[in-house]
Enzyme design. Sequence first.
Site, PDB file in Angstrom:
ATOM      1  N   CYS A   8       0.887  -1.163  -0.187  1.00  0.00           N
ATOM      2  CA  CYS A   8       0.079   0.115  -0.133  1.00  0.00           C
ATOM      3  C   CYS A   8       0.966   1.117  -0.134  1.00  0.00           C
ATOM      4  O   CYS A   8       0.835   2.007   0.840  1.00  0.00           O
ATOM      5  CB  CYS A   8      -0.886  -0.038   1.149  1.00  0.00           C
ATOM      6  SG  CYS A   8      -2.182   1.312   1.093  1.00  0.00           S
ATOM      7  N   HIS A  10       2.303   3.689  -3.480  1.00  0.00           N
ATOM      8  CA  HIS A  10       1.554   4.369  -4.603  1.00  0.00           C
ATOM      9  C   HIS A  10       0.613   3.666  -5.229  1.00  0.00           C
ATOM     10  O   HIS A  10      -0.706   3.898  -5.611  1.00  0.00           O
ATOM     11  CB  HIS A  10       2.607   5.127  -5.505  1.00  0.00           C
ATOM     12  CG  HIS A  10       3.605   5.833  -4.695  1.00  0.00           C
ATOM     13  ND1 HIS A  10       3.284   6.913  -4.014  1.00  0.00           N
ATOM     14  CD2 HIS A  10       5.087   5.754  -4.677  1.00  0.00           C
ATOM     15  CE1 HIS A  10       4.412   7.630  -3.428  1.00  0.00           C
ATOM     16  NE2 HIS A  10       5.308   6.833  -3.921  1.00  0.00           N
ATOM     17  N   CYS A  42      10.326  10.005  -2.404  1.00  0.00           N
ATOM     18  CA  CYS A  42      10.906  11.049  -3.075  1.00  0.00           C
ATOM     19  C   CYS A  42      11.210  12.389  -2.272  1.00  0.00           C
ATOM     20  O   CYS A  42      11.846  12.965  -2.581  1.00  0.00           O
ATOM     21  CB  CYS A  42      10.317  11.582  -4.434  1.00  0.00           C
ATOM     22  SG  CYS A  42       8.561  11.820  -4.084  1.00  0.00           S
ATOM     23  N   TYR A 157      19.163   9.071  -8.728  1.00  0.00           N
ATOM     24  CA  TYR A 157      18.293  10.282  -8.326  1.00  0.00           C
ATOM     25  C   TYR A 157      18.302  10.515  -6.811  1.00  0.00           C
ATOM     26  O   TYR A 157      18.720  11.537  -6.447  1.00  0.00           O
ATOM     27  CB  TYR A 157      16.908  10.298  -8.924  1.00  0.00           C
ATOM     28  CG  TYR A 157      16.648  10.550 -10.399  1.00  0.00           C
ATOM     29  CD1 TYR A 157      17.367  11.450 -10.983  1.00  0.00           C
ATOM     30  CD2 TYR A 157      15.569  10.209 -10.890  1.00  0.00           C
ATOM     31  CE1 TYR A 157      17.443  11.745 -12.262  1.00  0.00           C
ATOM     32  CE2 TYR A 157      15.441  10.712 -12.359  1.00  0.00           C
ATOM     33  CZ  TYR A 157      16.050  11.375 -12.797  1.00  0.00           C
ATOM     34  OH  TYR A 157      15.843  11.974 -14.022  1.00  0.00           O
ATOM     35  N   ASP A 177      30.184   5.611  -6.640  1.00  0.00           N
ATOM     36  CA  ASP A 177      29.478   4.925  -7.533  1.00  0.00           C
ATOM     37  C   ASP A 177      30.424   4.422  -8.402  1.00  0.00           C
ATOM     38  O   ASP A 177      31.398   4.674  -9.057  1.00  0.00           O
ATOM     39  CB  ASP A 177      28.467   5.935  -8.586  1.00  0.00           C
ATOM     40  CG  ASP A 177      27.413   5.192  -9.142  1.00  0.00           C
ATOM     41  OD1 ASP A 177      26.169   5.130  -8.714  1.00  0.00           O
ATOM     42  OD2 ASP A 177      27.602   4.556 -10.278  1.00  0.00           O
ATOM     43  N   ASP A 279       6.259  -0.771  -8.641  1.00  0.00           N
ATOM     44  CA  ASP A 279       7.438  -1.247  -8.886  1.00  0.00           C
ATOM     45  C   ASP A 279       7.547  -2.632  -8.879  1.00  0.00           C
ATOM     46  O   ASP A 279       8.879  -3.116  -9.210  1.00  0.00           O
ATOM     47  CB  ASP A 279       8.178  -0.611  -7.619  1.00  0.00           C
ATOM     48  CG  ASP A 279       8.462   1.012  -7.742  1.00  0.00           C
ATOM     49  OD1 ASP A 279       7.753   1.470  -8.653  1.00  0.00           O
ATOM     50  OD2 ASP A 279       9.325   1.493  -6.920  1.00  0.00           O
ATOM     51  N   GLY A 326      11.773  14.395 -13.481  1.00  0.00           N
ATOM     52  CA  GLY A 326      12.662  15.590 -13.310  1.00  0.00           C
ATOM     53  C   GLY A 326      13.408  15.664 -12.233  1.00  0.00           C
ATOM     54  O   GLY A 326      12.996  15.010 -11.090  1.00  0.00           O
TER      55      GLY A 326
END
Length: 455
Positions: A8, A10, A42, A157, A177, A279, A326
């Site tokens: 539960c 998005h 996010c 991101y 990274d 996802d 974005g």
Amino acid sequence: MKVAVIGCTHAGTTAIKNIVELYPDAEIDVFERNDNVSFLSCGIALSVGGVVKNPEELFYASVPQFESLGVRMNMNHDVIACDVTNKQLQAKDLRTANIKNYSYDKLIIASGSWPITPPIPGADLENVLLCKNYDHAKEIIKRSATSRNVVVVGAGYIGVELVEAFEENGKNVRLIDSEERILNRYLDDIFTSPVETSFEQRGVQLALGQTVSEFEGEGTVEKVITDKGEYQADLVVMCIGFRPNTSLFNNQLDMLSNGAIVVDEYMQTSVKDVYAAGDCCAIYNNATKQSAYIPLSTNAVRMGTIAAHNLVCPVMAHPGTQGTSGLKLYHHNIASTGLTESVASLAGVAVESVVLKENYRPEFMPENAEIQLKLVYELNTHRIVGAQVISDADFTQAINTISVGIANNMTIEQLALTDFFFQPHYNNPVNYLNEVALKAMAKETRKTKQAAALT
């Protein structure tokens, strides 16, 4: 109709809202491992950076809200077994350890994803944290308050947003990274280089092209070891990426190699009456014309909506996605849609590209800003398959426009001639979207002339 929803965030939240509206008589059981719903992960970096003062603001639905609508919210419940053939599942109450069997008529799998956690020695040390859910957010905020040297592993991101937040909070920050540049999967180098420069100017230490091999410390992390160096760390946040949380359905549902559940355009899995959204599953990519794993909250919301509408019969098809996203880092406003050149190559799509770099308003205007816009298009058809933009001013909505174009198989010729307004406060007589497409057309015309001259 008995409907079970696993997860539960998005996709699950959106599916439940629509089921309640569409099927008032439905009996809905929701199974969620956490004690909350609809967390906007996010916003974690915004919370770490103090833009959002209270992480509890990062929710857009609540358990009491759903319960007031008659939804049975089984919170802190982990689904430990599911038989999709016989429509049965088992859920364990994580608070009491009690296990209970449930039956359903329709199942929506919205189990989401989980951070990738390589088996790195020392990963179980204190202050080596993940970044995904509400509990993670609270721990990151709490532990960063007393940390000085912060290492972020993963330059996607979430990773770069956390780096900005930690740096602005006065931390010594290092970004590690394995790729040679940040945001490698989302943007081409001309868009990532300015951001890397901004990081370096603010003292962020970039350790790119390095792989973490070990964490060292006595109980609490003290050092990060890579194949190229050793770095002090009081706090490590792992942001390597995500994988679908679907092991429960191994050998029951068709999946991609990474475990993403395969669905059709109605979000139906390979088993009747079992749907998947968010996802945990793959989605049709309009740029490549193939299914792909594109974990974005925007995709999850659409998929949850569509799954709910199609529970009784297929009435709403998914239009596909462009993976539009974005990002704002310092003064950089960045957005992208579709494919970069490198991703297109991996997908087997032959492409060309052009870059437009100009002031967005006429030179007679007293204030101006530079826009850098890249357009990627398929070589033979001239179909637009991707775009990226960066500017100190906000032109991110231009990428939404191109996203619509990709979804509708727009060519560079069509974009070049699309009707956009002109007003000196906002653009040049030839809008930058027209201009970049005209530049692509001119490039193709030159290539045609050169080829003709050789014959």
